[in-house]
Write a protein that holds these residues in place. Structure first.
Motif, short mmCIF file in Angstrom:
data_model
loop_
_atom_site.label_atom_id
_atom_site.label_comp_id
_atom_site.label_asym_id
_atom_site.label_seq_id
_atom_site.Cartn_x
_atom_site.Cartn_y
_atom_site.Cartn_z
N TRP A 1 0.83 -1.20 0.00
CA TRP A 1 0.00 0.00 0.00
C TRP A 1 0.86 1.25 0.00
O TRP A 1 0.58 2.22 -0.72
N LEU A 2 1.93 1.25 0.79
CA LEU A 2 2.80 2.42 0.84
C LEU A 2 3.47 2.63 -0.52
O LEU A 2 3.65 3.78 -0.97
N ARG A 3 3.83 1.54 -1.18
CA ARG A 3 4.38 1.69 -2.53
C ARG A 3 3.34 2.26 -3.49
O ARG A 3 3.67 3.07 -4.38
N ARG A 4 2.08 1.86 -3.33
CA ARG A 4 1.02 2.43 -4.16
C ARG A 4 0.86 3.93 -3.91
O ARG A 4 0.65 4.71 -4.83
N MET A 5 0.98 4.33 -2.66
CA MET A 5 0.90 5.77 -2.36
C MET A 5 2.03 6.53 -3.05
O MET A 5 1.83 7.63 -3.56
N ARG A 6 3.21 5.91 -3.08
CA ARG A 6 4.34 6.54 -3.78
C ARG A 6 4.05 6.64 -5.28
O ARG A 6 4.32 7.68 -5.92
N GLU A 7 3.52 5.57 -5.85
CA GLU A 7 3.21 5.59 -7.28
C GLU A 7 2.12 6.61 -7.61
O GLU A 7 2.22 7.35 -8.59
N ILE A 8 1.08 6.64 -6.79
CA ILE A 8 -0.05 7.55 -7.03
C ILE A 8 0.40 9.00 -6.95
O ILE A 8 0.05 9.83 -7.80
N THR A 9 1.19 9.33 -5.94
CA THR A 9 1.62 10.71 -5.78
C THR A 9 2.63 11.10 -6.86
O THR A 9 2.56 12.21 -7.41
N ALA A 10 3.56 10.20 -7.16
CA ALA A 10 4.56 10.52 -8.18
C ALA A 10 3.91 10.77 -9.54
O ALA A 10 4.30 11.69 -10.27
N ALA A 11 2.93 9.95 -9.89
CA ALA A 11 2.28 10.08 -11.20
C ALA A 11 1.51 11.39 -11.32
O ALA A 11 1.27 11.86 -12.44
N ARG A 12 1.13 11.98 -10.21
CA ARG A 12 0.31 13.20 -10.24
C ARG A 12 1.06 14.43 -9.75
O ARG A 12 0.44 15.48 -9.53
N GLY A 13 2.37 14.31 -9.57
CA GLY A 13 3.16 15.46 -9.16
C GLY A 13 2.85 15.95 -7.76
O GLY A 13 2.92 17.15 -7.49
N ILE A 14 2.51 15.02 -6.86
CA ILE A 14 2.17 15.38 -5.48
C ILE A 14 3.33 14.96 -4.58
O ILE A 14 3.66 13.77 -4.51
N PRO A 15 3.98 15.89 -3.91
CA PRO A 15 5.07 15.49 -3.00
C PRO A 15 4.57 14.57 -1.90
O PRO A 15 3.52 14.79 -1.30
N LEU A 16 5.33 13.51 -1.65
CA LEU A 16 5.03 12.55 -0.59
C LEU A 16 5.88 12.89 0.62
O LEU A 16 7.11 12.91 0.55
N ILE A 17 5.22 13.16 1.76
CA ILE A 17 5.90 13.49 3.01
C ILE A 17 5.80 12.30 3.95
O ILE A 17 4.69 11.86 4.28
N ALA A 18 6.93 11.79 4.37
CA ALA A 18 6.94 10.70 5.36
C ALA A 18 7.23 11.28 6.73
O ALA A 18 8.30 11.87 6.94
N ASP A 19 6.28 11.15 7.64
CA ASP A 19 6.48 11.59 9.02
C ASP A 19 7.17 10.46 9.77
O ASP A 19 6.54 9.49 10.20
N GLU A 20 8.48 10.60 9.94
CA GLU A 20 9.31 9.58 10.60
C GLU A 20 9.70 10.01 12.01
O GLU A 20 10.69 9.53 12.55
N VAL A 21 8.93 10.91 12.60
CA VAL A 21 9.27 11.42 13.92
C VAL A 21 9.38 10.29 14.93
O VAL A 21 10.33 10.23 15.72
N GLN A 22 8.43 9.37 14.92
CA GLN A 22 8.47 8.26 15.88
C GLN A 22 9.05 6.98 15.30
O GLN A 22 9.61 6.16 16.03
#
Length: 447
Positions: free
Chosen positions: A241-262
């Motif tokens: 699913w996370l890979r799909r989010m990367r594909e979906i955002t990349a294909a539409r020019g949407i920056p993907l932000i990963a909140d890695e605080v925790q």
């Protein structure tokens, strides 16, 4: 040091208890009604080392809260103390705004060494205010500036901090610029199916919403996601699913932000939570463990997004030299000692033991997690409904047994374990033993 859970010898326990009671009483009188951990954990820490906290009353506790995941190496790890002393003894300035220093240069070098290589090769870093929420605000400002758009995609159950913009992106507060998407989970799947099918439906929902000209969601400035929802109940994102989010955002020019605080710095069994899925985000939000127990927050992002003007984002305390030194030591220690791999092995062992315990206790509705980020959801055995009162009772029974845990989840019904990555096999067994005693004891209480 005395055995875990013992009283400290050689001091007046009664006198210590009286002093602790006075401190707690004055805290209740003088601190705000917004205080949180202090309400459920009425202890007064005076010393700490590794997994162990000693209270003013002489009691010792195993700390599986770890500063809400901040203490990757536990309390007062020798390499952290040595790094801090080194800066103090050197005469270096402690407050430098965003000026370059040898301490800062060493921190950036070590951090970039540990980033996903595809990001590190083309990355920029912005030092923010001292807390993770400050870094979230910076990330949102960055992508809005770079894209010229204002909308944001986030997820149900998300938690990104307590400042205004971060709260808007979290699961509890409405904002017209924020579109909330379903976050996949097995135990309480929003589509009622769970597993790979539930994750695929969640991805399709996102894709269709973005591509529907009548969907009411214009192209957003970014999508922010936690690789494991922590406050939301310790819910790991499925890798596919996370890979799909990367594909979906990349294909539409949407920056993907990963909140890695925790999730960052080895907590989930990989150095970064996104590493499990092999995903390279456009922006990473980092805090907690990167400061080695001291306040530090940064964002790291693709250079193509670096279009904001000088002074577009600042913060008086973004140059914390002690935190950078402690952070460098922590990052290097985790890397050199392969603590992420250790967290993966030990975390799976603890999850397996807890699932075995759940087989005998139907109030343990679900056991889940990744690495040393573990959650146990407490439920009503008859209805399956979340049981926040039972979870609170478990937390208290744990405290009575010298074990510090905290709660999370949508209804506050998930007992969360965040031990330091340095926890030993023996300490992990002690944590599990105390929790195994606490759960049936809590279940016997009237609720």
């Amino acid at each position: 040091m005395p055995p875990q859970g013992s009283r400290v010898q050689g001091r007046g326990e009664r006198g210590g208890s009286v002093a602790a009671d006075g401190i707690l009483r004055r805290q209740a009188q003088r601190e705000s009604a917004a205080r949180t951990y202090a309400r459920s954990l009425p202890i007064v820490p005076v010393r700490a080392r590794g997994l162990t906290i000693e209270g003013a009353d002489g009691r010792r506790y195993l700390d599986c809260l770890s500063g809400a995941g901040t203490l990757a190496l536990g309390h007062n790890h020798p390499v952290v103390l040595e790094a801090v002393r080194g800066v103090l003894d050197s005469g270096a300035p402690l407050h430098v705004l965003d000026l370059a220093t040898p301490v800062k240069d060493a921190f950036i070098t070590e951090l970039f060494t540990n980033l996903p290589p595809a990001l590190a090769a083309d990355a920029r870093i912005q030092f923010c205010g001292p807390a993770g929420t400050d870094a979230v605000e910076a990330a949102l400002k960055l992508v809005r500036t770079a894209t010229g758009r204002s909308g944001l995609l986030t997820f149900t159950g998300a938690y990104h901090g307590m400042t205004a913009g971060a709260l808007d992106a979290s699961g509890g507060a409405p904002d017209v610029r924020v579109t909330r998407l379903p976050y996949p989970q097995d135990f309480r799947c929003p589509f009622g199916v769970g597993g790979a099918e539930g994750a695929e439906l969640a991805a399709r929902w996102t894709e269709n919403l973005l591509d529907d000209p009548k969907g009411g969601v214009p192209a957003p400035a970014g999508l922010i996601v936690e690789p494991v929802q922590g406050e939301g109940g310790v819910i790991p994102a499925p890798d596919a699913w996370l890979r799909r989010m990367r594909e979906i955002t990349a294909a539409r020019g949407i920056p993907l932000i990963a909140d890695e605080v925790q999730t960052g710095v080895g907590r989930t069994g990989a150095f970064w939570g996104v590493d499990h899925a092999g995903v390279v985000p456009d922006v990473m939000v980092l805090s907690k463990a990167i400061g080695g127990s001291l306040p530090l927050a940064v964002i790291v992002y693709r250079s193509g997004l670096d279009v904001w003007a000088p002074g577009a984002h600042a913060g008086t305390f973004r140059g914390n030299q002690l935190a950078m030194a402690a952070g460098t030591a922590t990052l290097a220690f985790v890397r050199e000692n392969r603590l992420a791999e250790r967290a993966a092995v030990l975390g799976e062992r603890m999850l397996s033991a807890l699932r075995g315990l759940a087989a005998d206790h139907p109030c343990m509705g679900d056991v889940r997690g990744r690495g040393l980020m573990i959650g146990v959801e407490l439920v009503d055995p008859e209805t399956g409904a979340a049981a926040p009162a039972l979870a609170a009772a478990v937390r208290q029974e744990c405290l009575d047994r010298g074990l510090i845990v905290e709660l999370g989840g949508r209804h506050g019904a998930v007992v969360r374990l965040l031990p330091p990555l340095t926890v030993t096999d023996e300490q992990a067994a002690a944590v599990l033993d105390r929790l195994a005693d606490a759960i049936p004891a809590a279940a016997r209480r009237p609720h």
